[in-house]
Scaffold this active site. Structure first.
Site, PDB file in Angstrom:
ATOM      1  CB  CYS A   1      -5.148  -6.655  -0.825  1.00 26.94           C
ATOM      2  SG  CYS A   1      -3.998  -6.594   0.558  1.00 26.94           S
TER       3      CYS A   1
ATOM      4  CG  ASN B   1      -4.275  -1.571  -3.718  1.00 30.76           C
ATOM      5  OD1 ASN B   1      -3.221  -1.255  -2.920  1.00 30.76           O
ATOM      6  ND2 ASN B   1      -5.256  -2.472  -3.147  1.00 30.76           N
TER       7      ASN B   1
ATOM      8  N   GLY C   1      -0.624   8.999  -4.518  1.00 28.54           N
ATOM      9  CA  GLY C   1       0.301  10.070  -4.183  1.00 28.54           C
ATOM     10  C   GLY C   1      -0.124  11.524  -4.203  1.00 28.54           C
TER      11      GLY C   1
ATOM     12  CG  ASN D   1     -11.879  -1.649   0.558  1.00 29.62           C
ATOM     13  OD1 ASN D   1     -11.525  -3.144   0.818  1.00 29.62           O
ATOM     14  ND2 ASN D   1     -11.237  -1.038  -0.339  1.00 29.62           N
TER      15      ASN D   1
ATOM     16  N   GLY E   1      -4.651   8.957   0.204  1.00 27.96           N
ATOM     17  CA  GLY E   1      -4.261   7.863   0.995  1.00 27.96           C
ATOM     18  C   GLY E   1      -2.847   8.191   1.881  1.00 27.96           C
TER      19      GLY E   1
ATOM     20  CG  ASN F   1       0.840  -1.119   2.868  1.00 30.89           C
ATOM     21  OD1 ASN F   1       0.288  -2.240   3.001  1.00 30.89           O
ATOM     22  ND2 ASN F   1       0.721  -0.687   1.667  1.00 30.89           N
TER      23      ASN F   1
ATOM     24  CE  LYS G   1      -6.179  -2.621   6.611  1.00 34.82           C
ATOM     25  NZ  LYS G   1      -5.192  -2.433   5.292  1.00 34.82           N
TER      26      LYS G   1
ATOM     27  CG  LEU H   1      -6.377  -7.321   3.478  1.00 38.70           C
ATOM     28  CD1 LEU H   1      -7.333  -7.801   2.338  1.00 38.70           C
ATOM     29  CD2 LEU H   1      -6.521  -5.535   3.176  1.00 38.70           C
TER      30      LEU H   1
ATOM     31  CE  LYS I   1      -7.388   0.906  -3.572  1.00 42.91           C
ATOM     32  NZ  LYS I   1      -7.305   1.313  -2.133  1.00 42.91           N
TER      33      LYS I   1
HETATM   34  C1  SIN Z   1      -2.740  -4.350   3.472  1.00 43.03           C
HETATM   35  O1  SIN Z   1      -3.686  -4.490   4.389  1.00 43.03           O
HETATM   36  O2  SIN Z   1      -1.836  -5.207   3.212  1.00 43.03           O
HETATM   37  C2  SIN Z   1      -2.742  -3.270   2.228  1.00 43.03           C
HETATM   38  C3  SIN Z   1      -4.107  -3.587   1.567  1.00 43.03           C
HETATM   39  C4  SIN Z   1      -4.277  -3.181   0.152  1.00 43.03           C
HETATM   40  O3  SIN Z   1      -3.225  -2.779  -0.261  1.00 43.03           O
HETATM   41  O4  SIN Z   1      -5.293  -3.515  -0.583  1.00 43.03           O
END
Ligand code: SIN
Length: 307
Positions: free
Chosen positions: A130, A192, A244, A99, A265, A69, A45, A73, A165
């Site tokens: 993100c 992402n 996916g 990351n 993921g 989601n 994470k 972070l 990414k």
């Molecule tokens: C998040 O923590 O909101 C998601 C992280 C991401 O999609 O890079």
């Protein structure tokens, strides 16, 4: 050579199946489910220079064939990571990818500089994509100039492999991929999450506390495969496909499109042992298809002629 071994730029991996950041904890939380040495690589994470509390709940919502989601972070910051998570990570006998994200280009650079000095990881993945942290502003990875400057800045403070990414929420992902390459990326990972929103008809409230967020899971796989295909044809860097994956043919599909490896993921939430299952299923499936090395599949799609 082992039939599953792959080269990812400067990284040699025992197999092409990695975890996707954000779905597999911050160090060894998943070790009770299976032997983590089986992973092609573990990707943790996101960590940021400063601690982050994350976004207002609810932070996840189910959608048909997918998951939204907006986590924001949350993490303890890089000093906390170095003191508490890195010692655990160092003991995991696989390729270790940290990351990293930041609110500014300088925060990315300083974060990677500190982590690199601490040692114990094999590569960095830069989360320039993100969708949930900019208060509605576009992420770094939607501007090619910013992408190039950011990657070049980070390149200047580490000799470790840099995976960048990419976001799908752009007009042309190839332009961003080229900018990351120009800045000194070694590997690209994509995609992402796709920006999305869901609303509860009873409350009239969005299902996420930040109103919208990022969509992942099987619903986004065709978008991801197409972007991997485009990027791998246009940029001379290895690509990691994300989006996916839950079955062995999903892995194969991404490899055919041009990915040299994949990250799994959202499927980890449904089936925490999905990765060892895929690793068990991949060799017999390759044999069925008459493939002796997994690398033979990379970019082997036979596209129809353009009309
Ligand atoms: C998040 O923590 O909101 C998601 C992280 C991401 O999609 O890079």
């Amino acid at each position: 050579m082992d039939m599953l071994a792959v080269e990812l730029g400067p990284l040699s991996l025992a197999n092409p199946i990695l975890t996707a950041s954000g779905t597999f904890g911050g160090s060894d939380e998943m070790a009770d489910f299976f032997d983590l040495s089986r992973l092609g690589a573990i990707v943790l994470k996101t960590v940021t220079l400063h601690p982050r509390r994350g976004n207002r709940p609810p932070r996840v919502a189910e959608t048909p064939f997918g998951m939204l989601n907006s986590i924001g972070l949350p993490n303890g910051g890089i000093d906390y990571f170095i003191e508490n998570q890195l010692p655990v990570l160092r003991e995991i006998p696989t390729t270790r990818v940290v990351n990293v994200a930041g609110d500014t280009v300088d925060q990315f650079i300083e974060g990677v500089r500190r982590l690199d000095a601490a040692g114990g990881m094999d590569a960095f993945e830069l989360n320039i994509s993100c969708p949930n942290v900019e208060g509605g502003r576009l992420p770094f990875g939607s501007d090619p100039k910013v992408t190039e400057v950011l990657v070049r800045g980070v390149r200047g403070v580490t000799d470790l492999p840099l995976i960048v990414k990419l976001s799908p929420n752009v007009t042309d992902v190839v332009v961003i991929a080229q900018a990351a390459a120009a800045g000194g990326a070694d590997v690209l990972s994509l995609i992402n999450t796709l920006l999305g929103m869901a609303i509860d008809p009873r409350t009239k409230r969005p299902k996420l506390g930040s109103n919208f967020g990022g969509l992942s899971g099987p619903a986004i796989k065709p978008v991801a495969v197409k972007m991997v295909w485009e990027v791998s044809r246009s940029v001379d860097l290895p690509v990691i496909g994300i989006g996916g994956i839950r079955d062995v043919d999903d892995v194969i599909e991404f490899l055919l499109a041009g990915a040299s490896a994949v990250q799994v993921g959202t499927a980890n939430y449904l089936e925490p042992t999905v990765i060892p299952r895929l690793l068990d299923e991949l060799p017999p499936r390759l044999e069925e298809l008459g493939v002796s090395q997994v690398t033979d599949l990379i970019g082997a799609v036979r596209p129809f002629e353009e009309i």
